[in-house]
Design a protein around this motif. Structure first.
Motif, PDB file in Angstrom:
ATOM      1  N   ILE A  31      -2.436  -1.864   8.603  1.00 42.70           N
ATOM      2  CA  ILE A  31      -2.150  -1.227   7.322  1.00 42.70           C
ATOM      3  C   ILE A  31      -2.100   0.288   7.525  1.00 42.70           C
ATOM      4  O   ILE A  31      -2.906   0.848   8.271  1.00 42.70           O
ATOM      5  CB  ILE A  31      -3.226  -1.566   6.269  1.00 42.70           C
ATOM      6  CG1 ILE A  31      -3.474  -3.083   6.229  1.00 42.70           C
ATOM      7  CG2 ILE A  31      -2.805  -1.057   4.898  1.00 42.70           C
ATOM      8  CD1 ILE A  31      -2.272  -3.903   5.865  1.00 42.70           C
ATOM      9  N   VAL A  84      -2.174   4.014   5.557  1.00 44.45           N
ATOM     10  CA  VAL A  84      -2.470   4.754   4.331  1.00 44.45           C
ATOM     11  C   VAL A  84      -2.301   6.240   4.633  1.00 44.45           C
ATOM     12  O   VAL A  84      -2.932   6.772   5.552  1.00 44.45           O
ATOM     13  CB  VAL A  84      -3.896   4.479   3.820  1.00 44.45           C
ATOM     14  CG1 VAL A  84      -4.203   5.362   2.606  1.00 44.45           C
ATOM     15  CG2 VAL A  84      -4.054   3.015   3.450  1.00 44.45           C
ATOM     16  N   SER A  85      -1.455   6.908   3.863  1.00 47.41           N
ATOM     17  CA  SER A  85      -1.212   8.341   4.050  1.00 47.41           C
ATOM     18  C   SER A  85      -1.895   9.127   2.939  1.00 47.41           C
ATOM     19  O   SER A  85      -1.952   8.684   1.785  1.00 47.41           O
ATOM     20  CB  SER A  85       0.292   8.641   4.045  1.00 47.41           C
ATOM     21  OG  SER A  85       0.936   7.989   5.127  1.00 47.41           O
ATOM     22  N   CYS A  86      -2.410  10.314   3.294  1.00 51.57           N
ATOM     23  CA  CYS A  86      -3.079  11.161   2.309  1.00 51.57           C
ATOM     24  C   CYS A  86      -3.031  12.603   2.816  1.00 51.57           C
ATOM     25  O   CYS A  86      -2.460  12.892   3.880  1.00 51.57           O
ATOM     26  CB  CYS A  86      -4.521  10.698   2.112  1.00 51.57           C
ATOM     27  SG  CYS A  86      -5.382  11.514   0.739  1.00 51.57           S
ATOM     28  N   ARG A 119      -4.748   4.262  10.076  1.00 51.39           N
ATOM     29  CA  ARG A 119      -4.230   2.917  10.364  1.00 51.39           C
ATOM     30  C   ARG A 119      -5.401   1.998  10.706  1.00 51.39           C
ATOM     31  O   ARG A 119      -6.266   2.364  11.514  1.00 51.39           O
ATOM     32  CB  ARG A 119      -3.228   2.959  11.511  1.00 51.39           C
ATOM     33  CG  ARG A 119      -2.107   3.967  11.294  1.00 51.39           C
ATOM     34  CD  ARG A 119      -0.996   3.838  12.315  1.00 51.39           C
ATOM     35  NE  ARG A 119      -1.445   4.066  13.678  1.00 51.39           N
ATOM     36  CZ  ARG A 119      -0.642   4.076  14.748  1.00 51.39           C
ATOM     37  NH1 ARG A 119       0.648   3.853  14.590  1.00 51.39           N
ATOM     38  NH2 ARG A 119      -1.128   4.299  15.947  1.00 51.39           N
ATOM     39  N   ILE A 128      -0.926  -6.783   1.860  1.00 55.08           N
ATOM     40  CA  ILE A 128      -0.795  -5.400   2.324  1.00 55.08           C
ATOM     41  C   ILE A 128      -1.060  -4.427   1.187  1.00 55.08           C
ATOM     42  O   ILE A 128      -1.808  -3.449   1.332  1.00 55.08           O
ATOM     43  CB  ILE A 128       0.604  -5.173   2.913  1.00 55.08           C
ATOM     44  CG1 ILE A 128       0.809  -6.033   4.164  1.00 55.08           C
ATOM     45  CG2 ILE A 128       0.826  -3.706   3.253  1.00 55.08           C
ATOM     46  CD1 ILE A 128       2.184  -5.928   4.761  1.00 55.08           C
ATOM     47  N   ARG A 147      -4.232  -1.806   0.967  1.00 57.03           N
ATOM     48  CA  ARG A 147      -3.993  -0.374   0.762  1.00 57.03           C
ATOM     49  C   ARG A 147      -4.672   0.106  -0.528  1.00 57.03           C
ATOM     50  O   ARG A 147      -5.229   1.214  -0.573  1.00 57.03           O
ATOM     51  CB  ARG A 147      -2.483  -0.117   0.719  1.00 57.03           C
ATOM     52  CG  ARG A 147      -2.127   1.364   0.740  1.00 57.03           C
ATOM     53  CD  ARG A 147      -0.627   1.550   0.748  1.00 57.03           C
ATOM     54  NE  ARG A 147      -0.044   1.102   2.013  1.00 57.03           N
ATOM     55  CZ  ARG A 147       0.928   0.210   2.103  1.00 57.03           C
ATOM     56  NH1 ARG A 147       1.437  -0.350   1.018  1.00 57.03           N
ATOM     57  NH2 ARG A 147       1.411  -0.134   3.287  1.00 57.03           N
ATOM     58  N   HIS A 148      -4.647  -0.718  -1.553  1.00 65.07           N
ATOM     59  CA  HIS A 148      -5.298  -0.399  -2.825  1.00 65.07           C
ATOM     60  C   HIS A 148      -6.801  -0.193  -2.631  1.00 65.07           C
ATOM     61  O   HIS A 148      -7.377   0.799  -3.110  1.00 65.07           O
ATOM     62  CB  HIS A 148      -5.025  -1.542  -3.816  1.00 65.07           C
ATOM     63  CG  HIS A 148      -5.883  -1.537  -5.037  1.00 65.07           C
ATOM     64  ND1 HIS A 148      -5.639  -0.728  -6.121  1.00 65.07           N
ATOM     65  CD2 HIS A 148      -7.008  -2.253  -5.341  1.00 65.07           C
ATOM     66  CE1 HIS A 148      -6.559  -0.941  -7.052  1.00 65.07           C
ATOM     67  NE2 HIS A 148      -7.400  -1.853  -6.598  1.00 65.07           N
ATOM     68  N   ALA A 154      -8.378   0.502   0.140  1.00 66.85           N
ATOM     69  CA  ALA A 154      -8.626   1.656   1.006  1.00 66.85           C
ATOM     70  C   ALA A 154      -8.536   2.960   0.217  1.00 66.85           C
ATOM     71  O   ALA A 154      -9.357   3.872   0.400  1.00 66.85           O
ATOM     72  CB  ALA A 154      -7.640   1.645   2.162  1.00 66.85           C
ATOM     73  N   ILE A 155      -7.546   3.074  -0.648  1.00 65.94           N
ATOM     74  CA  ILE A 155      -7.367   4.299  -1.439  1.00 65.94           C
ATOM     75  C   ILE A 155      -8.573   4.526  -2.354  1.00 65.94           C
ATOM     76  O   ILE A 155      -9.087   5.654  -2.475  1.00 65.94           O
ATOM     77  CB  ILE A 155      -6.068   4.214  -2.252  1.00 65.94           C
ATOM     78  CG1 ILE A 155      -4.857   4.300  -1.311  1.00 65.94           C
ATOM     79  CG2 ILE A 155      -6.005   5.327  -3.288  1.00 65.94           C
ATOM     80  CD1 ILE A 155      -3.528   4.064  -2.003  1.00 65.94           C
TER      81      ILE A 155
END
Length: 294
Positions: free
Chosen positions: A188, A190-192, A240, A251, A255-256, A258-259
């Protein structure tokens, strides 16, 4: 004269019928044997069909394709019995004519149904492919969804919006497809971004710990944290990690989670996730627009 010709004609007809009767009597044993052989092959085809139906049930989940394979096998066995029966009747010329006619008819049908036959053979190939099964979540030909049916013409995909998409089998064979269900775990992304005033090493360590606690890694799996560049208002990164994923919804769900976890940890540590702010500056003679980050 006319009576003589009529008598001759009648006599000729009776002679011909008599010859056919004699030929029938002479070939009666072969005829009975041919009929028995043909019936025997019909019975054999029935039992062979049952055997193949049990074998293919383990490898082919699609009922329509499995039944079609069994019917084709039974038809082949019956045709073999038919040709043997013709041989017993000494009808070699008829057998040759039947084979020649079947070849011509088969060629004509093949040319006329080229696209349909292509989909049919593609359906047979798909039925034996372990990479594509009913219930799998796939992306192919610009569509994504759960495979609900595979038949001899097409596959049916149920998209996440509950609509169905019918795709010809040949398209699946010719085009690449992505199957999320073939692997139990996937990576997965996740960008931030964080503010320029942030302690980048602390942000990295905090994010890694949050993700590791939320999504335990297995074996050689690991969480990766990489800064990607300097943005207009933030220093951007991507994290990642591996999670249990068999469809696109998994997925999105991972991601939800993790955010939410990252945002909560940042709030507790005072890490700023900036967003662009537009400031309007009204001067005496002109209007200027300044962009800055929070």
């Amino acid at each position: 004269m006319e009576d003589f010709n009529l008598q001759e004609s009648i006599k000729g007809i009776w002679d011909k019928l008599g010859g056919w009767l004699d030929s029938l009597i002479l070939n009666l044993p072969n005829f009975i044997l041919a009929v028995l052989v043909f019936i025997l092959f019909i019975i054999i085809a029935k039992y062979i069909g049952r055997i193949f139906e049990r074998i293919t049930r383990k490898h082919i989940k699609q009922d329509s394709i499995r039944l079609m394979v069994v019917k084709v096998i039974k038809a082949i066995v019956i045709l073999i019995g038919f040709f043997i029966a013709l041989g017993l009747l000494n009808l070699d010329k008829v057998l040759t004519s039947v084979l020649a006619g079947a070849g011509v008819v088969g060629l004509a049908i093949g040319l006329a149904l080229q696209g349909t036959l292509n989909n049919t053979f593609s359906g047979l190939i798909l039925s034996f492919l372990p990479e594509l099964q009913i219930g799998d979540w796939v992306e192919t030909n610009g569509f994504a969804g759960t495979v609900t049916e595979i038949n001899l013409r097409n596959i049916v995909i149920k998209q996440s919006d509950n609509n169905y998409v019918v795709i010809p089998n040949a398209k699946i064979i010719e085009e690449p497809f992505k199957n999320f269900s073939r692997t139990p775990r996937s990576r997965i992304f996740v960008s931030c971004g964080v503010g320029y005033e942030s302690d980048l090493e602390m942000v990295r360590d905090l994010t890694l710990q949050v993700i590791k606690d939320k999504f335990p890694q297995r074996g050689n799996e690991e969480v990766e944290f990489l800064y990607e560049g300097f943005g207009d208002s933030s220093i951007n990164y991507v994290v990642r990690f591996w999670a249990d994923v068999t469809k696109n919804r998994d997925i999105i769900g991972a991601r939800h989670e993790a955010i939410i976890a990252i945002k909560k940890a940042y709030d507790e540590k005072g890490v700023n996730i900036p967003f662009p702010i537009r400031t309007l500056d009204f001067s005496k003679n002109q209007l200027s627009i300044k962009n800055k980050s929070d």
